[in-house]
Write a protein that holds these residues in place. Structure first.
Motif, PDB file in Angstrom:
ATOM      1  N   ARG A 119      39.313  36.402  32.547  1.00  0.00           N
ATOM      2  CA  ARG A 119      38.182  35.947  33.402  1.00  0.00           C
ATOM      3  C   ARG A 119      38.564  34.733  34.126  1.00  0.00           C
ATOM      4  O   ARG A 119      38.226  34.421  35.349  1.00  0.00           O
ATOM      5  N   GLN A 120      39.563  33.862  33.689  1.00  0.00           N
ATOM      6  CA  GLN A 120      39.978  32.783  34.402  1.00  0.00           C
ATOM      7  C   GLN A 120      40.874  33.254  35.814  1.00  0.00           C
ATOM      8  O   GLN A 120      40.579  32.656  36.825  1.00  0.00           O
ATOM      9  N   ILE A 121      41.557  34.107  35.416  1.00  0.00           N
ATOM     10  CA  ILE A 121      42.361  34.648  36.623  1.00  0.00           C
ATOM     11  C   ILE A 121      41.381  35.571  37.730  1.00  0.00           C
ATOM     12  O   ILE A 121      41.473  34.970  38.661  1.00  0.00           O
ATOM     13  N   MET A 122      40.246  36.119  37.159  1.00  0.00           N
ATOM     14  CA  MET A 122      39.457  36.674  38.130  1.00  0.00           C
ATOM     15  C   MET A 122      38.699  35.643  38.956  1.00  0.00           C
ATOM     16  O   MET A 122      38.401  35.890  40.027  1.00  0.00           O
ATOM     17  N   HIS A 123      38.245  34.638  38.131  1.00  0.00           N
ATOM     18  CA  HIS A 123      37.581  33.361  38.811  1.00  0.00           C
ATOM     19  C   HIS A 123      38.425  33.016  39.669  1.00  0.00           C
ATOM     20  O   HIS A 123      38.018  32.561  41.010  1.00  0.00           O
ATOM     21  N   LYS A 124      39.536  32.245  39.656  1.00  0.00           N
ATOM     22  CA  LYS A 124      40.590  31.920  40.483  1.00  0.00           C
ATOM     23  C   LYS A 124      40.700  32.676  41.724  1.00  0.00           C
ATOM     24  O   LYS A 124      41.003  32.196  42.795  1.00  0.00           O
ATOM     25  N   LEU A 125      40.736  33.927  41.505  1.00  0.00           N
ATOM     26  CA  LEU A 125      41.148  34.945  42.622  1.00  0.00           C
ATOM     27  C   LEU A 125      40.047  35.345  43.385  1.00  0.00           C
ATOM     28  O   LEU A 125      39.965  35.913  44.383  1.00  0.00           O
ATOM     29  N   GLY A 126      38.718  34.998  42.890  1.00  0.00           N
ATOM     30  CA  GLY A 126      37.394  35.476  43.420  1.00  0.00           C
ATOM     31  C   GLY A 126      37.317  36.958  43.342  1.00  0.00           C
ATOM     32  O   GLY A 126      36.635  37.581  44.499  1.00  0.00           O
ATOM     33  N   ALA A 127      37.788  37.745  42.285  1.00  0.00           N
ATOM     34  CA  ALA A 127      37.898  39.178  42.198  1.00  0.00           C
ATOM     35  C   ALA A 127      36.892  39.516  40.990  1.00  0.00           C
ATOM     36  O   ALA A 127      36.674  38.787  40.156  1.00  0.00           O
ATOM     37  N   ASP A 128      36.791  40.782  41.134  1.00  0.00           N
ATOM     38  CA  ASP A 128      36.303  41.699  39.987  1.00  0.00           C
ATOM     39  C   ASP A 128      37.325  42.376  39.172  1.00  0.00           C
ATOM     40  O   ASP A 128      38.169  43.041  40.025  1.00  0.00           O
ATOM     41  N   SER A 130      38.221  44.913  35.606  1.00  0.00           N
ATOM     42  CA  SER A 130      37.555  45.573  34.286  1.00  0.00           C
ATOM     43  C   SER A 130      38.498  44.771  33.225  1.00  0.00           C
ATOM     44  O   SER A 130      39.752  44.759  33.356  1.00  0.00           O
ATOM     45  N   PHE A 131      37.862  44.317  32.081  1.00  0.00           N
ATOM     46  CA  PHE A 131      38.708  43.817  31.021  1.00  0.00           C
ATOM     47  C   PHE A 131      39.266  45.059  30.391  1.00  0.00           C
ATOM     48  O   PHE A 131      40.534  44.778  30.012  1.00  0.00           O
ATOM     49  N   GLY A 132      38.565  46.099  30.115  1.00  0.00           N
ATOM     50  CA  GLY A 132      39.126  47.288  29.763  1.00  0.00           C
ATOM     51  C   GLY A 132      40.425  47.895  30.383  1.00  0.00           C
ATOM     52  O   GLY A 132      41.519  48.309  29.713  1.00  0.00           O
ATOM     53  N   VAL A 133      40.556  47.740  31.752  1.00  0.00           N
ATOM     54  CA  VAL A 133      41.684  48.268  32.384  1.00  0.00           C
ATOM     55  C   VAL A 133      42.825  47.181  32.166  1.00  0.00           C
ATOM     56  O   VAL A 133      43.989  47.798  32.056  1.00  0.00           O
ATOM     57  N   ALA A 134      42.357  45.909  32.061  1.00  0.00           N
ATOM     58  CA  ALA A 134      43.253  44.843  31.935  1.00  0.00           C
ATOM     59  C   ALA A 134      44.068  45.254  30.586  1.00  0.00           C
ATOM     60  O   ALA A 134      45.313  45.185  30.222  1.00  0.00           O
ATOM     61  N   LEU A 135      43.328  45.449  29.558  1.00  0.00           N
ATOM     62  CA  LEU A 135      43.823  45.985  28.250  1.00  0.00           C
ATOM     63  C   LEU A 135      44.802  47.056  28.301  1.00  0.00           C
ATOM     64  O   LEU A 135      45.764  47.154  27.484  1.00  0.00           O
TER      65      LEU A 135
END
Length: 177
Positions: A119-128, A130-135
């Motif tokens: 969530r922090q990385i996505m927030h910093k990058l202003g991106a969306d 999927s947590f599942g894809v990240a896992l």
């Protein structure tokens, strides 16, 4: 394309020019290393570089990721060897069954930390993303790391190259590239 590097022509000529880098898998790494040997400084830009991996299919993506991992192994073998520690979820899942009821504690901690990190990385990058894809990416990343430990060849721009222990590339036909 790869990262962008800038240097003076006289520095490039002093390090031996492009021919000295031509057979190196990690040409960008060696360009910086050779420049530093001359007393030049390496400076990083104050910008986050947005990298998009747009491979035509999974095989092309996998070959690209394997080449990156094999490149890291060629210049930082010890660091690459221990980088499996950056994939804690698969490791915890492998160890959890032998920990009995306590196996759920490290699994929960890793999942929570991964969620916060994502969530922090996505927030910093202003991106969306999927947590599942990240896992899933964590499992794939660990597999690619493992494959890179033994890979002796990489695919690059439609050609196969044998990789020597020092990171130099040779084409399958024996010709230096």
């Amino acid at each position: 394309g790869g990262a962008t590097m800038a240097l003076r022509r006289r520095t490039l000529e002093a390090v031996g020019g492009l021919p000295r880098l031509a057979n190196q898998l990690a040409d960008d790494y060696w360009l910086g290393a050779y420049s530093r040997q001359l007393g030049q400084a390496t400076l990083l830009a104050d910008y986050v570089v947005d990298t998009e991996v747009r491979e035509a299919n999974f095989r092309a993506f996998y070959q690209h990721a394997l080449r990156w991992s094999r490149t890291t192994r060629s210049v930082q073998p010890l660091g690459h060897t221990f980088s499996f520690l950056t994939y804690p979820l698969p490791l915890v899942l492998l160890l959890a069954p032998w920990m009995g009821l306590w196996g759920g504690v490290p699994l929960g901690v890793v999942l929570l930390l991964r969620l916060v990190y994502h969530r922090q990385i996505m927030h910093k990058l202003g991106a969306d993303g999927s947590f599942g894809v990240a896992l899933l990416g964590e499992f794939l990343g660990l597999w690619i790391w493992f494959h890179a430990l033994f890979a002796r060849h990489v695919a690059w721009r439609g050609s196969q190259f044998a990789i020597a222990a020092d990171g130099r590339m040779d084409g399958h036909d024996g010709a230096k590239r």
